[in-house]
Write an enzyme that holds these catalytic residues in place. Structure first.
Site, PDB file in Angstrom:
ATOM      1  N   HIS A   1       0.953  -1.037  -0.023  1.00 55.84           N
ATOM      2  CA  HIS A   1      -0.068   0.061  -0.004  1.00 55.84           C
ATOM      3  C   HIS A   1       0.773   1.234  -0.041  1.00 55.84           C
ATOM      4  O   HIS A   1       2.108   1.360   0.663  1.00 55.84           O
ATOM      5  CB  HIS A   1      -0.792  -0.135   1.182  1.00 55.84           C
ATOM      6  CG  HIS A   1      -2.173   1.064   1.359  1.00 55.84           C
ATOM      7  ND1 HIS A   1      -1.830   2.373   1.527  1.00 55.84           N
ATOM      8  CD2 HIS A   1      -3.381   0.965   1.232  1.00 55.84           C
ATOM      9  CE1 HIS A   1      -2.891   2.934   1.460  1.00 55.84           C
ATOM     10  NE2 HIS A   1      -3.958   2.145   1.266  1.00 55.84           N
TER      11      HIS A   1
ATOM     12  N   ASP B   1       3.069  -4.241   8.283  1.00 55.09           N
ATOM     13  CA  ASP B   1       1.855  -3.642   8.089  1.00 55.09           C
ATOM     14  C   ASP B   1       0.740  -4.533   7.991  1.00 55.09           C
ATOM     15  O   ASP B   1       0.487  -5.393   7.312  1.00 55.09           O
ATOM     16  CB  ASP B   1       1.853  -2.959   6.703  1.00 55.09           C
ATOM     17  CG  ASP B   1       0.367  -2.409   6.441  1.00 55.09           C
ATOM     18  OD1 ASP B   1      -0.522  -2.389   6.970  1.00 55.09           O
ATOM     19  OD2 ASP B   1       0.182  -1.797   5.065  1.00 55.09           O
TER      20      ASP B   1
ATOM     21  N   GLN C   1      -4.264  -5.297   7.159  1.00 59.05           N
ATOM     22  CA  GLN C   1      -5.452  -6.212   6.437  1.00 59.05           C
ATOM     23  C   GLN C   1      -5.384  -7.515   7.320  1.00 59.05           C
ATOM     24  O   GLN C   1      -6.274  -8.459   7.062  1.00 59.05           O
ATOM     25  CB  GLN C   1      -5.182  -6.418   4.983  1.00 59.05           C
ATOM     26  CG  GLN C   1      -5.269  -5.280   4.227  1.00 59.05           C
ATOM     27  CD  GLN C   1      -6.728  -4.657   4.346  1.00 59.05           C
ATOM     28  OE1 GLN C   1      -7.845  -5.415   4.565  1.00 59.05           O
ATOM     29  NE2 GLN C   1      -6.905  -3.310   4.091  1.00 59.05           N
TER      30      GLN C   1
ATOM     31  N   LYS D   1     -10.561  -0.834  10.306  1.00 53.69           N
ATOM     32  CA  LYS D   1     -10.874  -2.115   9.379  1.00 53.69           C
ATOM     33  C   LYS D   1     -11.059  -3.274  10.258  1.00 53.69           C
ATOM     34  O   LYS D   1     -11.427  -4.456   9.611  1.00 53.69           O
ATOM     35  CB  LYS D   1      -9.308  -2.216   8.797  1.00 53.69           C
ATOM     36  CG  LYS D   1      -9.136  -1.102   7.814  1.00 53.69           C
ATOM     37  CD  LYS D   1      -7.845  -1.334   6.947  1.00 53.69           C
ATOM     38  CE  LYS D   1      -7.171  -0.363   6.108  1.00 53.69           C
ATOM     39  NZ  LYS D   1      -8.178   0.164   4.963  1.00 53.69           N
TER      40      LYS D   1
ATOM     41  N   CYS E   1      -4.433   2.278  -3.844  1.00 58.08           N
ATOM     42  CA  CYS E   1      -3.571   2.696  -3.431  1.00 58.08           C
ATOM     43  C   CYS E   1      -2.216   1.736  -3.398  1.00 58.08           C
ATOM     44  O   CYS E   1      -1.540   1.765  -2.464  1.00 58.08           O
ATOM     45  CB  CYS E   1      -3.846   3.025  -1.708  1.00 58.08           C
ATOM     46  SG  CYS E   1      -5.030   4.467  -1.587  1.00 58.08           S
TER      47      CYS E   1
END
Length: 394
Positions: free
Chosen positions: A112, A188, A191, A214, A352
């Site tokens: 991302h 990261d 997700q 999220k 993104c």
């Protein structure tokens, strides 16, 4: 114990439409909405400031939420900092490390933009940034990463699960490679934390970044977990100091030193309740439910003429993010038809992730359906029927 089958009634929007854009922003259950409203109605006050009853109660609830979030990721031994989102968390690491000219960062073109641009900007400070490429399914080969990491590498920064393709990266193996060269690993987890059982000790990461919005929580909430409080504070001001004189200041102990200014108190309390909701269901159950739906959706889309699906086929190597294109149609047009004709909310475009889209030869990106615990097999079948109808226009 609340189960997957019982949860749908907790999400009012789920009864009005088919929501498949959770990789962008998840829906919020009534329990989280209620926790945020209770703060505003019954004990709205600042935290860590003052001694009156409201601020003491708010401070306790705030810290209880922090502890719950830390426990959710197995991060009790580290430092859990409240930020605005994953982007803010990544930038805190990029801005808080003491870089020297000649230092190296290794990342990937599957990232991302939020886990790519902060590292690219370090080139202005003489830091070398190497961007490795994934395979066609968006997966990174650890041997490719190993070839890029050397003893000058200070940081390896990688996504755990792709927001564009759903690919789950072998970050644990890559982390071992980084640590063999004395580098730190930033993951990261925007997700992965909402969809997989995540334990920072098992991952072996030094920094984990993720977002509340999220994972059923309020917008404007994010987490930076640090194994050690080894970053310089990015922001200075009220709340992050122990003492101040006209000549200087002494920072407070972590995590306060990283949380200058009034924090998003209601947001942290809401995020703590969101974590509690996910714990009630169980992340293993969330994972099983999504894997079932993802396999059904991937197989159904793959069987349609004029449809190309991206990412790994195996449910074990992906989360509930399924990206596809329809021959001859712009992804925005497909998404618009799904909304207007079937009440199905998906995302379209480059997500993104422009370098990844270019790597895959997708000039306009993809249509992305992203699933969560409140989605059902009937909704997946509705999407498949709607896409099949769209292909008849090709």
């Amino acid at each position: 114990m609340r189960g997957i089958k019982d949860c749908r009634a907790d999400f009012p929007l789920a009864g009005d439409l088919v929501y498949m854009d959770s990789a962008s922003v998840s829906l919020c259950p009534e329990q989280v909405i209620g926790a945020v409203a209770e703060y505003d109605r019954r004990y709205r006050a600042n935290v860590g400031r003052g001694v009156h009853r409201l601020t003491r109660f708010a401070s306790q609830r705030f810290e209880d939420a922090r502890a719950r979030v830390a426990g959710f990721i197995g991060g009790q031994a580290g430092v859990t900092v409240l930020t605005a989102n994953t982007t803010a968390s990544v930038n805190m690491v990029a801005g808080g490390m003491r870089w020297r000219s000649g230092d190296r960062v290794v990342t990937s073109s599957a990232e991302h933009h939020s886990n790519l641009l902060p590292w690219l900007r370090l080139r202005e400070r003489g830091v070398e940034v190497e961007v490795v490429a994934p395979d066609p399914d968006g997966l990174l080969d650890p041997t490719v990463v190993a070839a890029a990491v050397d003893d000058r590498t200070r940081l390896v920064a990688l996504t755990h699960a792709s927001n564009a393709l759903g690919s789950v990266q072998p970050v644990r193996e890559i982390g071992r490679i980084a640590h063999e060269h004395g580098a730190r690993l930033l993951v990261d987890g925007a997700q992965s934390v909402p969809h997989l059982p995540v334990d920072v000790e098992r991952l072996g990461c030094d920094y984990l970044c993720f977002s509340g919005h999220k994972m059923l929580g309020p917008t404007g909430t994010g987490i930076l977990w640090m194994r050690e409080p080894d970053l310089d504070p990015l922001f200075l001001g009220g709340g992050m100091i122990e003492t101040v004189t006209s000549d200087g200041y002494t920072p407070a102990a972590p995590p306060a030193r990283y949380e200058a200014g009034t924090p998003h108190v209601a947001g942290m309390i809401g995020l703590g309740r969101a974590v509690g909701y996910l714990e009630e269901i169980g992340m293993d159950e969330v994972r099983r439910h999504e894997a079932h739906l993802t396999g059904r959706l991937f197989a159904g889309l793959s069987g349609l003429d004029h449809v190309t699906v991206f990412g790994p086929e195996s449910p074990e190597k992906r989360i509930g993010v399924v990206s596809f294109v329809v021959d001859g149609m712009h992804p925005h047009d497909v998404a618009h038809i799904l909304d207007e004709a079937a009440g199905i909310m998906v995302r379209s475009g480059e997500h993104c992730c422009m370098p990844l889209m270019r790597h895959l030869g997708l000039a306009h990106g993809t249509v992305r359906a992203s699933l969560y615990l409140y989605n059902t097999a009937e909704e997946v079948d509705l999407l498949l029927a709607a896409v099949e109808e769209i292909t008849r226009m090709v």
